[in-house]
Design a protein around this motif. Structure first.
Motif, PDB file in Angstrom:
ATOM      1  N   UNK A  73       0.838  -1.206   0.000  1.00  0.00           N
ATOM      2  CA  UNK A  73       0.000   0.000   0.000  1.00  0.00           C
ATOM      3  C   UNK A  73       0.871   1.254   0.000  1.00  0.00           C
ATOM      4  N   UNK A  74       1.959   1.218   0.760  1.00  0.00           N
ATOM      5  CA  UNK A  74       2.884   2.359   0.791  1.00  0.00           C
ATOM      6  C   UNK A  74       3.514   2.576  -0.584  1.00  0.00           C
ATOM      7  N   UNK A  75       3.905   1.483  -1.231  1.00  0.00           N
ATOM      8  CA  UNK A  75       4.519   1.592  -2.560  1.00  0.00           C
ATOM      9  C   UNK A  75       3.521   2.125  -3.583  1.00  0.00           C
ATOM     10  N   UNK A  76       2.277   1.654  -3.500  1.00  0.00           N
ATOM     11  CA  UNK A  76       1.263   2.104  -4.465  1.00  0.00           C
ATOM     12  C   UNK A  76       1.002   3.599  -4.304  1.00  0.00           C
ATOM     13  N   UNK A  77       0.954   4.059  -3.053  1.00  0.00           N
ATOM     14  CA  UNK A  77       0.739   5.488  -2.810  1.00  0.00           C
ATOM     15  C   UNK A  77       1.935   6.300  -3.305  1.00  0.00           C
ATOM     16  N   UNK A  78       3.144   5.811  -3.073  1.00  0.00           N
ATOM     17  CA  UNK A  78       4.338   6.508  -3.571  1.00  0.00           C
ATOM     18  C   UNK A  78       4.349   6.532  -5.099  1.00  0.00           C
TER      19      UNK A  78
ATOM     20  N   UNK B 272      -2.046 -14.977  -0.382  1.00  0.00           N
ATOM     21  CA  UNK B 272      -1.180 -14.598  -1.489  1.00  0.00           C
ATOM     22  C   UNK B 272      -1.218 -13.082  -1.658  1.00  0.00           C
ATOM     23  N   UNK B 273      -0.103 -12.382  -1.391  1.00  0.00           N
ATOM     24  CA  UNK B 273      -0.111 -10.913  -1.498  1.00  0.00           C
ATOM     25  C   UNK B 273      -0.308 -10.465  -2.946  1.00  0.00           C
ATOM     26  N   UNK B 274      -0.661  -9.204  -3.149  1.00  0.00           N
ATOM     27  CA  UNK B 274      -0.730  -8.670  -4.511  1.00  0.00           C
ATOM     28  C   UNK B 274       0.609  -8.845  -5.220  1.00  0.00           C
ATOM     29  N   UNK B 275       0.590  -8.758  -6.527  1.00  0.00           N
ATOM     30  CA  UNK B 275       1.810  -8.977  -7.307  1.00  0.00           C
ATOM     31  C   UNK B 275       2.762  -7.792  -7.133  1.00  0.00           C
ATOM     32  N   UNK B 276       3.755  -7.981  -6.273  1.00  0.00           N
ATOM     33  CA  UNK B 276       4.730  -6.926  -6.015  1.00  0.00           C
ATOM     34  C   UNK B 276       5.528  -6.611  -7.279  1.00  0.00           C
TER      35      UNK B 276
ATOM     36  N   UNK C  38       2.707 -18.722 -10.978  1.00  0.00           N
ATOM     37  CA  UNK C  38       1.310 -19.132 -10.864  1.00  0.00           C
ATOM     38  C   UNK C  38       0.664 -18.388  -9.689  1.00  0.00           C
ATOM     39  N   UNK C  39      -0.655 -18.250  -9.737  1.00  0.00           N
ATOM     40  CA  UNK C  39      -1.381 -17.497  -8.713  1.00  0.00           C
ATOM     41  C   UNK C  39      -2.602 -18.292  -8.260  1.00  0.00           C
ATOM     42  N   UNK C  40      -2.865 -18.234  -6.939  1.00  0.00           N
ATOM     43  CA  UNK C  40      -4.104 -18.803  -6.396  1.00  0.00           C
ATOM     44  C   UNK C  40      -5.223 -17.772  -6.459  1.00  0.00           C
ATOM     45  N   UNK C  41      -4.880 -16.510  -6.202  1.00  0.00           N
ATOM     46  CA  UNK C  41      -5.878 -15.455  -6.145  1.00  0.00           C
ATOM     47  C   UNK C  41      -6.088 -14.886  -7.544  1.00  0.00           C
TER      48      UNK C  41
END
Length: 899
Positions: free
Chosen positions: A628-633, A663-667, A695-698
């Motif tokens: 979230x911090x990275x997305x805001x930056x 599974x976190x968002x795709x960094x 591969x992704x579960x989400x």
């Protein structure tokens, strides 16, 4: 229209006694943010602070509060006006925000105020809030807490109040942010007492007479006033013969109390002694202790006479005695009638428990050392205390019980397990679970009288083991255990449904089944509110809001987050404790307000999470916070900060992957977007080539990855390949109602069509994206796309798109395509002696610093946010190896970066 007289500081009385020891205590010092001057009326609080203001350098913002200011919007308008009156520039937008924003968005306007104060950091600034006791709205106290937590070091606040403010002062004291001037410190010294009577009151006293009065009252002005009111004759004229001989402090207190009590009626003296066991007083409690109905009248009378009774609100509802006065009363009753004291303490505890003042009741039980009663209270209320964020105090209270008490009591043993789990002491949980299971097995085998109740704890044990399994990424075991708990719930007496449904929601979220996760989390919220479990409500509602936002339901996600916060603040507000925070909820609000282009408000919800990063938090939450911090930056154009946050999140993910259940968002996809924005196409191409085996579960993360891949392909001149990535997503995102990703798919698809020289088709697809974006007020999604999309939006005038939304979106677009392109005109500046080359943006900031511009002026010149400028300056300092502007300029000239 603001009343300007509220900003005028009372003129100091030239004849008033100067008190250097207190003036020195109020003086600024390193790390200090707050002066707290608390005392009843007539203690000289305002006189002291006004004298102190006369000696201070810098700007002074003074605000005299009254009862009409007990409204968040009005309070902050006046506080902002006080800063304007003091000469702080650039607050026009803040005032407008305080006038127009929704009440739950006021903290965003406060963030703007803080940023304005940061921009004025070259001037020291003092803010004085006089008569702070007039303000009792919990929302204002929470907002003021936020202001103090994030003030720049050049600003210091002084609160002057008759009552203790509902602020986390204990936490601030630990950080050495606070200097207090309490009533006992405001008490006159012997020398000040003599000067007060002779110089100010013009009453001639010799040294012995002054000493007699000072010794009788210990310098307490209220006690002097009380003596004058209570005594049949004037205490000043009693003469030196009445002065007590030198005796101990305890005897002085006894002597003063004897004189005070002797001057009171029997009814008042009985009331004082009867209520001495209470840390706080209210009429209902006093009536219960005394078996009477007139306590409210007596409390109001004592308050008017300032009989060491301090009001805790402005409604004459809650009071407390001055600590030393109460201790002396308590000691007197303990000496004269200990049996009656024990009976009154018992009545006090029963009243506190009946009225849900559990912590005060526990404090009384600890003072009584009634460990059996304490154990019963913890059995009954401990779980809700833990859910309210008091897991550490519960552990301390359990430790106070006699050895063996917890180990031999299954309910208390389970309570300790939950407290350790919430305290993230997972290593202690597993062995404690094993011991508890052994104890339960023995009780069943021995037909213990409580064997049936012991069996009821098996569901709690299974639930705890399901959470432990999740921390070890054993999702199959976690799901099996949770299902078993759900089947047994109706056969147990423990309120476990909310925690169980939260676990189910986590399981579905981890599997990528988002509709099922939403349904389970809604159940968790509903049951949590019934069971009064604030932590579970906050975590469940926060994750629910996060999923709703990421599926594109902006309004629904915001309503969920706001309603949950309102419920928590309505039912579980304790200003002395840290505010309950959910990583999921705050990150959801960061994303919602970021998308709506309310970046200062988004920063408000990021700020409390940065402390979690520094102090250590659960690894999955660490990754989400950094994302979230990275997305805001990224939204602010601070790509370096965004990449640093993503790198840190990636490192935690690699190191602690086995402990992250979802599974976190795709960094890497967000990092690739940063590279595209910086025109680092080789890096973006490298990411594109490396993603094939991922591969992704989400499904949300899979879609996010493929949409970013399409963006990269278009940037690399391969729009046809981009369309092949996007075409399947148009169907799947619409089918699964992933509205945000559907809008992104349509937008990037339009860019690909335009790159293939099919402008009409591009506009048709973009129109559909804009229609959907208007429904949920998506702004940054479009602003952060390429200059090609910006041009298409400017050329779009389709009647199906709400014109108000379309104009608002167009106003947010850069004025020209070049403004969104990476700053490649100058390129990085590589110089021998630099730790790392300076970017073009950093060079621009350096030149503006050299021109003498302040941060706010640099931000205006570059058309960026003040926080972005601060990030560039921080990077500059790091690359130049300096700590200040002066050092940076000197170093840059020495290296030849500046002429």
């Amino acid at each position: 229209m603001l009343l300007t007289t509220k900003f005028f500081r009372p003129a100091p009385d030239p004849d008033a006694i100067r008190r250097p020891r207190l003036l020195e205590r109020l003086a600024p010092r390193t790390r200090k943010r707050l002066n707290l001057v608390i005392a009843p009326a007539g203690f000289g609080k305002t006189t002291l602070v006004s004298q102190w203001c006369d000696e201070q350098e810098g700007r002074l913002a003074w605000l005299s509060l009254d009862s009409s200011d007990d409204d968040p919007r009005r309070f902050w308008q006046y506080l902002c006006g006080a800063f304007e009156q003091a000469g702080v520039d650039g607050l026009g937008d803040c005032q407008s925000a305080f006038q127009t924003c929704a009440l739950h968005e006021i903290e965003g306007a406060i963030t703007g105020l803080i940023n304005a104060l940061v921009a004025s950091a070259e001037h020291r600034l003092h803010l004085v809030l006089d008569d702070m006791h007039q303000v009792e709205d919990p929302a204002i106290h929470r907002q003021l807490t936020y202001l103090v937590d994030y003030l720049p070091p050049t600003v210091m606040v002084t609160l002057v109040s008759r009552t203790e403010p509902a602020l986390p002062v204990a936490r601030w004291r630990v950080r050495h942010w606070v200097d207090d001037v309490p009533p006992q410190m405001l008490a006159f010294s012997e020398e000040e007492c003599q000067r007060f009577f002779s110089d100010y009151m013009a009453i001639p006293l010799d040294a012995d007479q002054a000493r007699t009065i000072w010794q009788r009252t210990e310098g307490w002005v209220a006690a002097m006033q009380l003596s004058a009111l209570s005594a049949p004759d004037d205490p000043v004229n009693r003469g030196a013969d009445a002065a007590p001989s030198p005796i101990s402090g305890r005897e002085i207190s006894d002597y003063i109390l004897t004189e005070i009590l002797e001057q009171q009626s029997d009814e008042i003296a009985e009331f004082l002694l009867a209520t001495a066991c209470c840390l706080r007083l209210t009429a209902s409690l006093c009536d219960s202790i005394r078996g009477a109905t007139d306590s409210q009248t007596i409390l109001e009378s004592l308050s008017r006479r300032h009989l060491f009774l301090i009001p805790l609100d402005t409604r004459d509802e809650w009071f407390r005695y001055h600590d030393l006065f109460r201790e002396a009363l308590f000691l007197r009753l303990e000496q004269t009638d200990p049996k009656q004291l024990a009976e009154r303490q018992s009545r006090t505890i029963h009243w506190l428990l009946e009225h849900d003042h559990i912590q005060e009741a526990i404090a009384q039980l600890i003072q009584l050392e009634d460990w059996s009663w304490l154990a019963n209270v913890l059995e009954q209320h401990g779980n809700n205390l833990i859910q309210g964020g008091f897991h550490l105090p519960v552990l301390e209270w359990l430790d106070r019980l006699p050895p063996g008490t917890v180990d031999d009591n299954p309910q208390l043993a389970m309570l300790r397990i939950w407290a350790n789990f919430f305290a993230n002491r997972l290593d202690a949980v597993e062995p404690q679970l094993d011991r508890l299971e052994d104890l339960l097995d023995r009780r069943v085998a021995e037909s213990h009288p409580d064997a049936e109740g012991a069996l009821g704890l098996n569901s709690e044990i299974s639930l705890m083991r399901s959470y432990l399994a999740r921390t070890q990424s054993d999702l199959e075991s976690a799901a099996d255990l949770t299902r078993q708990v759900l089947q047994d719930l109706d056969h147990t007496q423990m309120p476990l449904k909310s925690v169980t449904y939260y676990g189910i929601g986590l399981d579905y979220f981890s599997q990528g089944d988002l509709p099922a996760a939403e349904e389970a989390l809604q159940s968790a919220v509903s049951y949590g509110q019934i069971e009064r479990k604030p932590s579970t409500v906050l975590s469940s509602g926060g994750l629910l809001s996060w999923i709703q936002f990421n599926r594109g339901h902006n309004d629904v996600a915001l309503k969920t987050a706001v309603s949950i916060r309102e419920w928590i603040d309505r039912h579980y507000t304790d200003p002395s404790q840290p505010r309950l925070i959910s990583c999921w909820q705050n990150c959801s609000l960061i994303e919602i307000y970021r998308e709506r282009d309310q970046l200062d408000l988004a920063e408000t919800y990021l700020a409390p999470l940065t402390g979690h990063l520094q102090s250590g938090t659960e690894p999955g939450q660490h990754v989400i916070i950094q994302y979230a911090r990275a997305h805001l930056a990224f939204t602010r154009g601070d790509y370096q900060t965004a990449i640093e946050a993503l790198d840190d999140a990636e490192a935690v993910l690699e190191r602690r992957r086995d402990h992250i259940i979802f599974e976190p968002p795709s960094l890497s996809a967000l990092r690739a977007r940063c590279w595209l924005a910086q025109n680092r196409l080789d890096d973006a191409r490298g990411w594109l080539d490396s993603r094939e085996n991922v591969t992704f579960r989400n499904p949300l993360n899979r879609e996010q990855n493929r949409i970013t891949a399409a963006r990269v392909l278009i940037a690399l001149g391969e729009p046809k390949n981009a369309i092949s990535q996007l075409s399947p997503l148009r169907l799947s995102t619409e089918r699964d109602q992933h509205h945000r990703h559907l809008i992104e798919v349509l937008t990037v698809y339009a860019e690909a069509m335009d790159a293939l020289n099919q402008p009409n088709e591009a506009q048709t697809v973009l129109t559909e994206a804009l229609k959907r974006g208007a429904r949920e007020q998506f702004f940054r999604l479009f602003v952060e796309e390429s200059p090609r999309i910006h041009r298409l939006i400017r050329d779009n005038h389709h009647a199906a798109i709400p014109q108000e939304y379309l104009e608002a979106l167009k106003s947010r677009l850069p004025e020209s395509d070049e403004e969104t392109a990476a700053p490649s005109e100058d390129g990085p500046v590589a110089v021998d002696g630099l730790v790392e080359p300076l970017s073009a943006r950093e060079m621009e900031v350096l030149r503006l610093i050299n021109d003498g511009l302040a941060n706010r002026e640099i931000a205006e010149s570059m058309n960026v946010a003040a926080t972005t400028v601060k990030a560039h300056i921080r990077n500059l300092y790091g690359k130049l190896g300096v700590k200040s502007r002066t050092e940076a300029l000197a170093r840059a000239r020495k290296l030849g970066v500046l002429s």
